[in-house]
Design a protein around this motif. Structure first.
Motif, short mmCIF file in Angstrom:
data_model
loop_
_atom_site.label_atom_id
_atom_site.label_comp_id
_atom_site.label_asym_id
_atom_site.label_seq_id
_atom_site.Cartn_x
_atom_site.Cartn_y
_atom_site.Cartn_z
N TYR A 76 5.22 -2.69 2.34
CA TYR A 76 4.80 -4.09 2.29
C TYR A 76 4.61 -4.59 3.72
O TYR A 76 5.56 -5.02 4.36
CB TYR A 76 5.84 -4.93 1.55
CG TYR A 76 6.02 -4.47 0.11
CD1 TYR A 76 5.33 -5.10 -0.91
CD2 TYR A 76 6.84 -3.38 -0.21
CE1 TYR A 76 5.48 -4.67 -2.23
CE2 TYR A 76 6.99 -2.95 -1.51
CZ TYR A 76 6.31 -3.60 -2.51
OH TYR A 76 6.44 -3.16 -3.81
N PRO A 77 3.38 -4.49 4.25
CA PRO A 77 3.16 -4.90 5.64
C PRO A 77 3.41 -6.39 5.84
O PRO A 77 3.21 -7.20 4.93
CB PRO A 77 1.71 -4.54 5.89
CG PRO A 77 1.06 -4.47 4.54
CD PRO A 77 2.14 -4.09 3.58
N GLN A 78 3.85 -6.75 7.04
CA GLN A 78 4.03 -8.15 7.40
C GLN A 78 2.67 -8.82 7.45
O GLN A 78 1.72 -8.25 7.95
CB GLN A 78 4.71 -8.27 8.76
CG GLN A 78 6.12 -7.74 8.79
CD GLN A 78 7.08 -8.63 8.03
OE1 GLN A 78 6.97 -9.85 8.04
NE2 GLN A 78 8.02 -8.01 7.34
N LEU A 99 0.38 -0.22 10.65
CA LEU A 99 -0.37 -1.47 10.75
C LEU A 99 0.28 -2.58 9.93
O LEU A 99 0.71 -2.37 8.80
CB LEU A 99 -1.81 -1.29 10.28
CG LEU A 99 -2.70 -0.34 11.07
CD1 LEU A 99 -4.11 -0.35 10.49
CD2 LEU A 99 -2.72 -0.70 12.54
N ASP A 100 0.35 -3.77 10.50
CA ASP A 100 0.74 -5.00 9.83
C ASP A 100 -0.45 -5.95 9.89
O ASP A 100 -1.45 -5.66 10.54
CB ASP A 100 1.94 -5.65 10.52
CG ASP A 100 3.27 -5.08 10.05
OD1 ASP A 100 3.32 -4.47 8.97
OD2 ASP A 100 4.28 -5.26 10.77
N GLN A 101 -0.31 -7.09 9.22
CA GLN A 101 -1.35 -8.12 9.21
C GLN A 101 -2.70 -7.52 8.83
O GLN A 101 -3.73 -7.82 9.45
CB GLN A 101 -1.42 -8.82 10.57
CG GLN A 101 -0.12 -9.49 10.97
CD GLN A 101 -0.21 -10.12 12.33
OE1 GLN A 101 -1.12 -10.91 12.59
NE2 GLN A 101 0.73 -9.81 13.20
N ARG A 118 0.84 -1.20 0.00
CA ARG A 118 0.00 0.00 0.00
C ARG A 118 0.87 1.24 0.00
O ARG A 118 2.03 1.19 0.42
CB ARG A 118 -0.91 0.04 1.22
CG ARG A 118 -0.17 0.31 2.53
CD ARG A 118 -1.12 0.57 3.70
NE ARG A 118 -0.41 0.82 4.93
CZ ARG A 118 -0.14 -0.09 5.86
NH1 ARG A 118 -0.55 -1.34 5.70
NH2 ARG A 118 0.52 0.25 6.95
N LEU A 119 0.31 2.32 -0.46
CA LEU A 119 0.89 3.62 -0.21
C LEU A 119 0.45 3.99 1.20
O LEU A 119 -0.74 3.90 1.52
CB LEU A 119 0.40 4.65 -1.23
CG LEU A 119 0.95 4.48 -2.65
CD1 LEU A 119 0.31 5.48 -3.59
CD2 LEU A 119 2.47 4.63 -2.66
N LYS A 166 5.46 -12.92 -9.96
CA LYS A 166 5.00 -12.60 -11.32
C LYS A 166 3.79 -11.65 -11.27
O LYS A 166 3.76 -10.64 -11.97
CB LYS A 166 4.64 -13.89 -12.06
CG LYS A 166 4.15 -13.68 -13.46
CD LYS A 166 3.80 -15.00 -14.13
CE LYS A 166 3.23 -14.76 -15.50
NZ LYS A 166 2.84 -16.01 -16.15
N VAL A 167 2.80 -11.97 -10.44
CA VAL A 167 1.61 -11.12 -10.35
C VAL A 167 1.97 -9.79 -9.68
O VAL A 167 1.53 -8.73 -10.12
CB VAL A 167 0.47 -11.84 -9.59
CG1 VAL A 167 -0.72 -10.91 -9.38
CG2 VAL A 167 0.03 -13.09 -10.34
N LEU A 168 2.79 -9.84 -8.64
CA LEU A 168 3.21 -8.61 -7.97
C LEU A 168 3.92 -7.68 -8.96
O LEU A 168 3.59 -6.49 -9.03
CB LEU A 168 4.13 -8.93 -6.79
CG LEU A 168 4.66 -7.72 -6.02
CD1 LEU A 168 3.52 -6.88 -5.43
CD2 LEU A 168 5.62 -8.18 -4.93
N ASN A 169 4.85 -8.20 -9.73
CA ASN A 169 5.55 -7.37 -10.72
C ASN A 169 4.61 -6.83 -11.78
O ASN A 169 4.76 -5.68 -12.21
CB ASN A 169 6.70 -8.15 -11.35
CG ASN A 169 7.86 -8.32 -10.38
OD1 ASN A 169 8.08 -7.49 -9.51
ND2 ASN A 169 8.59 -9.41 -10.54
N LYS A 170 3.64 -7.63 -12.18
CA LYS A 170 2.66 -7.17 -13.16
C LYS A 170 1.88 -5.97 -12.60
O LYS A 170 1.70 -4.96 -13.29
CB LYS A 170 1.69 -8.31 -13.52
CG LYS A 170 0.58 -7.90 -14.47
CD LYS A 170 -0.26 -9.09 -14.91
CE LYS A 170 -1.30 -9.43 -13.90
NZ LYS A 170 -2.30 -10.40 -14.39
N TYR A 171 1.45 -6.06 -11.35
CA TYR A 171 0.68 -4.98 -10.74
C TYR A 171 1.54 -3.74 -10.48
O TYR A 171 1.08 -2.61 -10.63
CB TYR A 171 0.01 -5.46 -9.46
CG TYR A 171 -1.24 -6.29 -9.72
CD1 TYR A 171 -1.65 -6.61 -11.01
CD2 TYR A 171 -2.01 -6.75 -8.68
CE1 TYR A 171 -2.79 -7.37 -11.24
CE2 TYR A 171 -3.16 -7.50 -8.90
CZ TYR A 171 -3.53 -7.81 -10.18
OH TYR A 171 -4.67 -8.54 -10.41
#
Length: 174
Positions: A171-173, A57-59, A48-49, A150-155
């Motif tokens: 990138y939250p835990q 916040l995590d989780q 998230r931004l 692969k999907v993360l890089n696409k997004y």
């Protein structure tokens, strides 16, 4: 203050509020052929931004279910790493246009709504790319706690192409 200035002020304020409700960033278009029933359930926040209402916040999860009036119940939940406690917010979402278009308005604060635009979604509804009314809000969501590279890089590529600063994503835990 003259009446016409008061009216002008009211119209300006309403215009600003409606931008938050239904506005969208340039180059961002909501998906079509959206099926709300397939979107319901729990999603994990992959990236998230950062912004004030999720800072620290995590989780983080978002859970969607149908209300009797056909609106969507939204429960956002996350673990505050500073306070060491869970935080939860409940809201309501409604479609801005037609229910087959991934453009909703979401409220966590009474009558005030913010735009929720699904602008990428895997065919199996396993991952989604979501924004709000401007480039300050972006989420990558997935049905599982981990998303394939692969999907993360696409997004990430898609978000960058339409104008989001993906270098500022956190990138939250999970």
């Amino acid at each position: 203050m003259p009446t016409y200035i008061k009216w002008f002020y009211c119209i300006c304020c309403l215009s600003l509020l409606s931008g938050c409700t239904t506005g969208k960033p340039n180059n961002v278009e909501p998906i079509t052929h959206f099926d709300v029933n397939r979107y319901l359930g729990q999603w994990y926040e992959i990236a998230r931004l950062d912004h004030s209402f999720e800072h620290g916040l995590d989780q983080v999860t978002a859970t969607y279910s149908l209300n009797p009036d056909k609106s969507i119940k939204v429960i956002n939940r996350g673990f505050n790493i500073t306070d060491q406690q869970w935080q939860q917010a409940q809201g309501k979402a409604k479609f801005v246009e037609q229910p087959n278009i991934g453009h909703l308005k979401v409220s966590f604060f009474g009558p005030f709504y913010g735009s929720y635009i699904i602008f990428a979604l895997e065919k199996d509804y396993s991952a989604a790319l979501v924004s709000s009314y401007n480039y300050d809000y972006l989420w990558i969501l997935a049905r599982d706690k981990n998303l394939s590279p692969k999907v993360l890089n696409k997004y990430l590529t898609l978000a960058k192409q339409v104008g989001f600063d993906t270098d500022k994503l956190i990138y939250p835990q999970q």
